[in-house]
Design a protein around this motif. Structure first.
Motif, mmCIF file in Angstrom:
data_model
loop_
_atom_site.group_PDB
_atom_site.id
_atom_site.type_symbol
_atom_site.label_atom_id
_atom_site.label_comp_id
_atom_site.label_asym_id
_atom_site.label_seq_id
_atom_site.Cartn_x
_atom_site.Cartn_y
_atom_site.Cartn_z
ATOM 1 N N LYS A 22 0.841 -1.189 0.000
ATOM 2 C CA LYS A 22 0.000 0.000 0.000
ATOM 3 C C LYS A 22 0.883 1.250 0.000
ATOM 4 C CE LYS A 22 -3.800 -2.158 2.561
ATOM 5 N NZ LYS A 22 -4.644 -2.087 3.780
ATOM 6 N N ASP A 24 2.701 4.264 1.122
ATOM 7 C CA ASP A 24 3.166 4.619 2.461
ATOM 8 C C ASP A 24 4.335 5.581 2.298
ATOM 9 O OD1 ASP A 24 4.481 4.728 4.968
ATOM 10 O OD2 ASP A 24 3.633 2.801 5.547
ATOM 11 N N GLN A 27 7.486 4.689 4.320
ATOM 12 C CA GLN A 27 8.221 3.580 3.717
ATOM 13 C C GLN A 27 9.002 4.050 2.497
ATOM 14 O OE1 GLN A 27 5.910 0.148 2.674
ATOM 15 N NE2 GLN A 27 5.919 -0.694 4.740
ATOM 16 N N ARG A 77 6.276 -2.595 10.568
ATOM 17 C CA ARG A 77 6.239 -1.406 9.700
ATOM 18 C C ARG A 77 6.905 -1.642 8.349
ATOM 19 N NH1 ARG A 77 3.431 -0.985 14.222
ATOM 20 N NH2 ARG A 77 2.512 1.064 14.443
ATOM 21 N N GLY A 216 5.695 4.297 10.742
ATOM 22 C CA GLY A 216 4.385 4.719 10.278
ATOM 23 C C GLY A 216 3.271 4.234 11.186
ATOM 24 N N PRO A 217 2.041 4.627 10.901
ATOM 25 C CA PRO A 217 0.917 4.316 11.795
ATOM 26 C C PRO A 217 0.399 2.886 11.675
ATOM 27 C CG PRO A 217 0.145 5.549 9.887
ATOM 28 C CD PRO A 217 1.645 5.493 9.782
ATOM 29 N N THR A 218 0.794 2.147 10.644
ATOM 30 C CA THR A 218 0.185 0.848 10.372
ATOM 31 C C THR A 218 1.136 -0.301 10.663
ATOM 32 O OG1 THR A 218 -1.136 1.857 8.609
ATOM 33 C CG2 THR A 218 -1.011 -0.547 8.644
ATOM 34 N N ASP A 219 0.674 -1.275 11.447
ATOM 35 C CA ASP A 219 1.396 -2.530 11.652
ATOM 36 C C ASP A 219 0.905 -3.479 10.562
ATOM 37 O OD1 ASP A 219 2.300 -5.036 12.398
ATOM 38 O OD2 ASP A 219 2.020 -4.709 14.531
ATOM 39 N N TYR A 220 1.639 -3.539 9.442
ATOM 40 C CA TYR A 220 1.180 -4.305 8.287
ATOM 41 C C TYR A 220 1.114 -5.800 8.567
ATOM 42 C CZ TYR A 220 1.777 -0.004 5.631
ATOM 43 O OH TYR A 220 1.664 1.283 5.177
ATOM 44 N N GLU A 223 -1.951 -6.418 10.552
ATOM 45 C CA GLU A 223 -3.120 -6.152 9.715
ATOM 46 C C GLU A 223 -3.437 -7.338 8.810
ATOM 47 O OE1 GLU A 223 -3.117 -3.138 6.389
ATOM 48 O OE2 GLU A 223 -4.395 -2.083 7.813
ATOM 49 N N ARG A 224 -2.375 -7.962 8.274
ATOM 50 C CA ARG A 224 -2.588 -9.129 7.406
ATOM 51 C C ARG A 224 -3.171 -10.309 8.182
ATOM 52 N NH1 ARG A 224 0.470 -9.835 2.336
ATOM 53 N NH2 ARG A 224 1.353 -7.838 1.703
ATOM 54 N N LYS A 226 -5.350 -10.079 10.703
ATOM 55 C CA LYS A 226 -6.642 -9.773 11.316
ATOM 56 C C LYS A 226 -7.684 -10.814 10.908
ATOM 57 C CE LYS A 226 -6.496 -4.774 12.107
ATOM 58 N NZ LYS A 226 -6.993 -3.446 11.668
#
Length: 386
Positions: A22, A24, A27, A77, A216-220, A223-224, A226
């Motif tokens: 995504k 970022d 990144q 991240r 960054g704000p997202t723990d990728y 998230e995967r 979830k």
């Protein structure tokens, strides 16, 4: 997937276009740093291998124009993913290794050195001096002028005392280091014994490496995962399909596409450990290959350090009749648990019923507890090998 790109910046954008990543901006700032380092290495490589080697391996020769990278930030991240993206494309001789595994090798080499005769030292290293650090650094520089460490952290006083001299010797020989870590350099070996002696090493890292935050704000990774079930039972087509879907969700690759998720090998104490399916820090193994074979803690630790997620298939019911396999499974789970490895599996029974009765049942209860905890949100949110 098959990629056309040959440079980090191009590959990153290609992965965005294919939906594997995504957008970022944080990144991408790191990608640009990797692109700059890649171009510098490529330019040196294009200038001729002999000239490159003479510059990189000349003793006590500084290279002020080419800094390595130290990338730190919270878990998930993309630090390891971006380093791997760069590493796969980087020209020349190189090595990518988990920091724990590297330090085990250094300790073993230093141990062997102490018991070598002068003739054996000359034969292996070309010198018989008493100090093993310079010849070890020269050997590393010769084989790995680009050295990438994943999960860099310092928690052991012996490691802390070795690292300063070893890193200085590597920098003197022009070795380019790339490190990922969950800690800012100033927090390395925090509250450690005799930490004051390690502070010059921190200063050296800050001087020789470009320090970059990737936070960054997202723990990728989380998230995967979830909504993903991680423990499936009983064995059968439903469980196998669920694990295949999880592998695709974690890696963007089909588990049976051997052109993309081909086998990998790990060297463990001079032996080769075969991993049949692996991609992007996710490995697929079978209970039979891991626990029926004569493997031990060193093999399982090597797996735990290399892969942030391990999928195991074919776990049978356990009991006195396969007690050796059960013992290895206990050691396997301990290695994963202690390094915060995510564990997905399919088994013949639930954790509580895996070793339901008989001699050894009581000892297995700790493993049952760990298997239960490894399914929790709290465990899945932990950083790998912290």
């Amino acid at each position: 997937m098959t990629y056309k790109s040959t440079e980090p910046d191009q590959l990153y954008h290609e992965m965005l276009e294919k939906g594997e990543l995504k957008e970022d901006p944080i990144q991408y700032q790191v990608v640009q740093k990797f692109q700059k380092l890649y171009q510098a290495l490529k330019e040196k490589s294009d200038n001729g291998q002999r000239k490159l080697l003479s510059k990189l391996f000349s003793k006590k020769q500084e290279n002020p124009h080419l800094k390595g990278l130290y990338i730190y930030g919270d878990v998930g991240r993309g630090k390891s993913m971006l380093m791997d993206l760069f590493y796969d494309l980087a020209p020349g001789k190189k090595r990518r290794v988990h920091f724990h595994a590297f330090m085990l090798e250094i300790h073993q080499e230093m141990h062997d050195w102490r018991y070598m005769s002068g003739d054996d030292r000359i034969k292996k290293f070309g010198t018989k001096e008493d100090d093993p650090i310079p010849p070890l650094a020269a050997q590393i520089a010769e084989h790995s002028p680009l050295l990438c460490f994943d999960e860099f952290q310092v928690t052991d006083v012996t490691d802390a005392m070795i690292l300063g001299r070893l890193f200085q010797a590597l920098f003197d020989r022009g070795v380019i280091l790339v490190l990922t870590s969950n800690r800012i350099p100033d927090d390395l070996y925090k509250d450690g014994l005799n930490r004051g002696l390690f502070l010059p090493t921190i200063d050296m890292i800050k001087e020789k490496l470009e320090i970059i935050q990737l936070d960054g704000p997202t723990d990728y990774r989380l998230e995967r995962m979830k909504g993903m079930a991680v423990y499936h039972h009983p064995l059968g087509e439903k469980a196998t399909k669920a694990l295949s879907e999880s592998f695709w969700k974690l890696t963007d690759h089909e588990v049976d596409d051997r052109s993309e998720v081909g086998p990998e090998e790990i060297e463990v104490q001079g032996r080769i450990l075969h991993v049949p399916v692996a991609s992007r820090g996710v490995a697929v193994v079978s209970f039979k290959k891991m626990c029926a074979a004569a493997l031990g803690a060193a093999d399982y630790l090597a797996l735990a350090w290399k892969y942030h997620t391990i999928i195991m298939v074919g776990i049978p019911k356990l009991g006195p009749e396969n007690r050796n396999e059960a013992k290895r499974f206990v050691t396997f789970i301990d290695a994963l648990y202690e390094n915060n490895v995510k564990f997905l599996c399919c088994a013949e029974a639930s954790p509580e019923e895996l070793y339901a009765e008989g001699h050894g049942h009581f000892e297995f209860q700790r493993t049952v507890s760990r298997l239960m905890e490894m399914q929790s949100k709290e465990y899945l949110a932990k950083g790998h090998a912290i």
